[in-house]
Design a protein around this motif. Structure first.
Motif, PDB file in Angstrom:
ATOM      1  N   ALA A  20      59.712 -14.106 -42.605  1.00  0.00           N
ATOM      2  CA  ALA A  20      59.165 -15.301 -41.964  1.00  0.00           C
ATOM      3  C   ALA A  20      60.171 -15.750 -40.911  1.00  0.00           C
ATOM      4  O   ALA A  20      61.381 -15.741 -41.159  1.00  0.00           O
ATOM      5  CB  ALA A  20      58.933 -16.420 -42.978  1.00  0.00           C
ATOM      6  N   VAL A  21      59.660 -16.105 -39.746  1.00  0.00           N
ATOM      7  CA  VAL A  21      60.510 -16.592 -38.662  1.00  0.00           C
ATOM      8  C   VAL A  21      60.134 -18.044 -38.391  1.00  0.00           C
ATOM      9  O   VAL A  21      58.976 -18.334 -38.071  1.00  0.00           O
ATOM     10  CB  VAL A  21      60.343 -15.747 -37.387  1.00  0.00           C
ATOM     11  CG1 VAL A  21      61.191 -16.322 -36.253  1.00  0.00           C
ATOM     12  CG2 VAL A  21      60.724 -14.289 -37.656  1.00  0.00           C
ATOM     13  N   ILE A  22      61.098 -18.936 -38.526  1.00  0.00           N
ATOM     14  CA  ILE A  22      60.856 -20.358 -38.301  1.00  0.00           C
ATOM     15  C   ILE A  22      61.511 -20.760 -36.982  1.00  0.00           C
ATOM     16  O   ILE A  22      62.733 -20.705 -36.847  1.00  0.00           O
ATOM     17  CB  ILE A  22      61.415 -21.213 -39.452  1.00  0.00           C
ATOM     18  CG1 ILE A  22      60.766 -20.805 -40.777  1.00  0.00           C
ATOM     19  CG2 ILE A  22      61.197 -22.689 -39.173  1.00  0.00           C
ATOM     20  CD1 ILE A  22      61.339 -21.517 -41.994  1.00  0.00           C
ATOM     21  N   GLY A  23      60.693 -21.146 -36.027  1.00  0.00           N
ATOM     22  CA  GLY A  23      61.208 -21.483 -34.698  1.00  0.00           C
ATOM     23  C   GLY A  23      60.928 -20.363 -33.719  1.00  0.00           C
ATOM     24  O   GLY A  23      61.505 -19.282 -33.842  1.00  0.00           O
ATOM     25  N   LEU A  24      60.031 -20.594 -32.775  1.00  0.00           N
ATOM     26  CA  LEU A  24      59.616 -19.539 -31.851  1.00  0.00           C
ATOM     27  C   LEU A  24      60.136 -19.763 -30.435  1.00  0.00           C
ATOM     28  O   LEU A  24      59.406 -19.657 -29.455  1.00  0.00           O
ATOM     29  CB  LEU A  24      58.089 -19.416 -31.859  1.00  0.00           C
ATOM     30  CG  LEU A  24      57.493 -18.951 -33.194  1.00  0.00           C
ATOM     31  CD1 LEU A  24      55.981 -18.988 -33.156  1.00  0.00           C
ATOM     32  CD2 LEU A  24      57.988 -17.543 -33.527  1.00  0.00           C
ATOM     33  N   THR A  85      62.713 -12.519 -46.810  1.00  0.00           N
ATOM     34  CA  THR A  85      63.756 -12.952 -45.878  1.00  0.00           C
ATOM     35  C   THR A  85      63.192 -13.942 -44.875  1.00  0.00           C
ATOM     36  O   THR A  85      62.136 -13.691 -44.277  1.00  0.00           O
ATOM     37  CB  THR A  85      64.355 -11.752 -45.117  1.00  0.00           C
ATOM     38  OG1 THR A  85      64.898 -10.821 -46.059  1.00  0.00           O
ATOM     39  CG2 THR A  85      65.454 -12.190 -44.158  1.00  0.00           C
ATOM     40  N   VAL A  86      63.899 -15.040 -44.688  1.00  0.00           N
ATOM     41  CA  VAL A  86      63.492 -16.058 -43.710  1.00  0.00           C
ATOM     42  C   VAL A  86      64.570 -16.166 -42.633  1.00  0.00           C
ATOM     43  O   VAL A  86      65.764 -16.248 -42.934  1.00  0.00           O
ATOM     44  CB  VAL A  86      63.292 -17.430 -44.380  1.00  0.00           C
ATOM     45  CG1 VAL A  86      63.062 -18.510 -43.312  1.00  0.00           C
ATOM     46  CG2 VAL A  86      62.112 -17.385 -45.343  1.00  0.00           C
ATOM     47  N   ILE A  87      64.134 -16.146 -41.380  1.00  0.00           N
ATOM     48  CA  ILE A  87      65.036 -16.333 -40.245  1.00  0.00           C
ATOM     49  C   ILE A  87      64.791 -17.721 -39.678  1.00  0.00           C
ATOM     50  O   ILE A  87      63.683 -18.017 -39.212  1.00  0.00           O
ATOM     51  CB  ILE A  87      64.811 -15.272 -39.150  1.00  0.00           C
ATOM     52  CG1 ILE A  87      65.087 -13.868 -39.698  1.00  0.00           C
ATOM     53  CG2 ILE A  87      65.712 -15.553 -37.941  1.00  0.00           C
ATOM     54  CD1 ILE A  87      63.888 -13.136 -40.222  1.00  0.00           C
ATOM     55  N   GLU A 106      66.310 -23.852 -51.369  1.00  0.00           N
ATOM     56  CA  GLU A 106      65.873 -24.545 -52.580  1.00  0.00           C
ATOM     57  C   GLU A 106      64.490 -24.082 -53.014  1.00  0.00           C
ATOM     58  O   GLU A 106      64.134 -24.214 -54.189  1.00  0.00           O
ATOM     59  CB  GLU A 106      65.882 -26.057 -52.355  1.00  0.00           C
ATOM     60  CG  GLU A 106      67.285 -26.644 -52.271  1.00  0.00           C
ATOM     61  CD  GLU A 106      67.290 -28.153 -52.244  1.00  0.00           C
ATOM     62  OE1 GLU A 106      66.242 -28.766 -51.906  1.00  0.00           O
ATOM     63  OE2 GLU A 106      68.350 -28.751 -52.562  1.00  0.00           O
ATOM     64  N   GLY A 107      63.730 -23.527 -52.073  1.00  0.00           N
ATOM     65  CA  GLY A 107      62.412 -22.986 -52.407  1.00  0.00           C
ATOM     66  C   GLY A 107      62.479 -21.623 -53.063  1.00  0.00           C
ATOM     67  O   GLY A 107      61.449 -21.074 -53.460  1.00  0.00           O
ATOM     68  N   GLY A 108      63.684 -21.057 -53.143  1.00  0.00           N
ATOM     69  CA  GLY A 108      63.860 -19.798 -53.875  1.00  0.00           C
ATOM     70  C   GLY A 108      63.903 -18.541 -53.036  1.00  0.00           C
ATOM     71  O   GLY A 108      63.866 -17.429 -53.590  1.00  0.00           O
ATOM     72  N   VAL A 109      64.001 -18.654 -51.705  1.00  0.00           N
ATOM     73  CA  VAL A 109      64.060 -17.461 -50.858  1.00  0.00           C
ATOM     74  C   VAL A 109      65.421 -16.788 -51.030  1.00  0.00           C
ATOM     75  O   VAL A 109      66.464 -17.437 -50.935  1.00  0.00           O
ATOM     76  CB  VAL A 109      63.823 -17.819 -49.379  1.00  0.00           C
ATOM     77  CG1 VAL A 109      63.999 -16.582 -48.493  1.00  0.00           C
ATOM     78  CG2 VAL A 109      62.434 -18.404 -49.200  1.00  0.00           C
TER      79      VAL A 109
END
Length: 231
Positions: A20-24, A85-87, A106-109
């Motif tokens: 997941a990519v947060i911020g484009l 994985t989150v970026i 905190e969400g468990g990623v």
């Protein structure tokens, strides 16, 4: 690269990784585009509806949604907590970046990569749980400076702050000589890992391997020793 970074990258070794990519912004878009082209499942998000619409139009991710990543409920509803994985690519908005990183951890990623804009920002991101922090502008600046001052070095992989593996053009001084004759370990403190030959690389070349000007060689050593090479 330190030991914690090595552990982080080891966690990424699986074929069915979901991202997941947060911020484009430019950074997030480039990460999402590349991952998507490589065939990975990518969920792209941004608080700006126009950026989300553009991501869908240009097909840079499998899915794209508009969310406020500072809200844990929005992240959960979007399915962010379910990916491997989150970026977090919102590095220019420090407060939002830190809150988002904290929410995701905190969400468990398991694996969280965050973009930092300063050393202080980096420390704060690590404090709230970021597994890996990147400085795209800083790293690009360092790479440019190295290219301008050492144009013969084509690629560099930093093992840690003091040691690197570099790919470089064989200098004229080495032309026609074999590895044994050059005494690279004694003279420069570096070891040859590979030498290009016919469009491919010969790994762990023997001491009798002759080097040709204009071909490519990969060496490992301390940065201060690599800088002493005649390049």
């Amino acid at each position: 690269m330190n030991l914690s970074s090595l552990k982080f990258f080891r966690n990424l070794i699986k074929d069915d990784q979901q991202f997941a990519v947060i911020g484009l912004g430019r950074f997030g878009r480039s990460v999402s585009t590349t991952l998507h082209k490589l065939g990975y499942q990518v969920l792209a998000t941004d608080i700006d509806e126009k950026r989300v619409a553009q991501a869908l139009t240009e097909n840079i991710a499998g899915h794209a949604v508009k969310i406020d990543s500072t809200e844990p409920s929005a992240l959960k509803e979007a399915g962010i907590f379910e990916v491997d994985t989150v970026i977090v690519g919102i590095g220019n908005y420090i407060q939002e970046s830190i809150i988002t990183t904290l929410n995701v951890k905190e969400g468990g990623v398991s694996n969280v990569v965050a973009k930092a804009s300063s050393e202080v920002h980096c420390k704060l991101l690590r404090r709230v749980g970021a597994d890996h922090v990147v400085f795209p502008e800083y790293e690009a600046g360092c790479a440019l400076a190295r290219t301008l001052t050492k144009p013969s070095i084509l690629e560099r992989f930093d093992i840690d702050p003091d040691n690197s593996i570099v790919e470089l053009i064989v200098p004229e001084e080495f032309h026609g000589k074999n590895i044994a004759e050059l005494h690279l370990r004694n003279r420069f403190g570096v070891n040859v890992l590979a030498v290009s030959e016919g469009g491919k690389f010969l790994i762990n070349p023997g001491p009798g391997k002759r080097l040709q000007k204009g071909s490519i060689m990969a060496v490992i050593g301390r940065n201060q020793d690599i800088n002493r090479l005649p390049i």
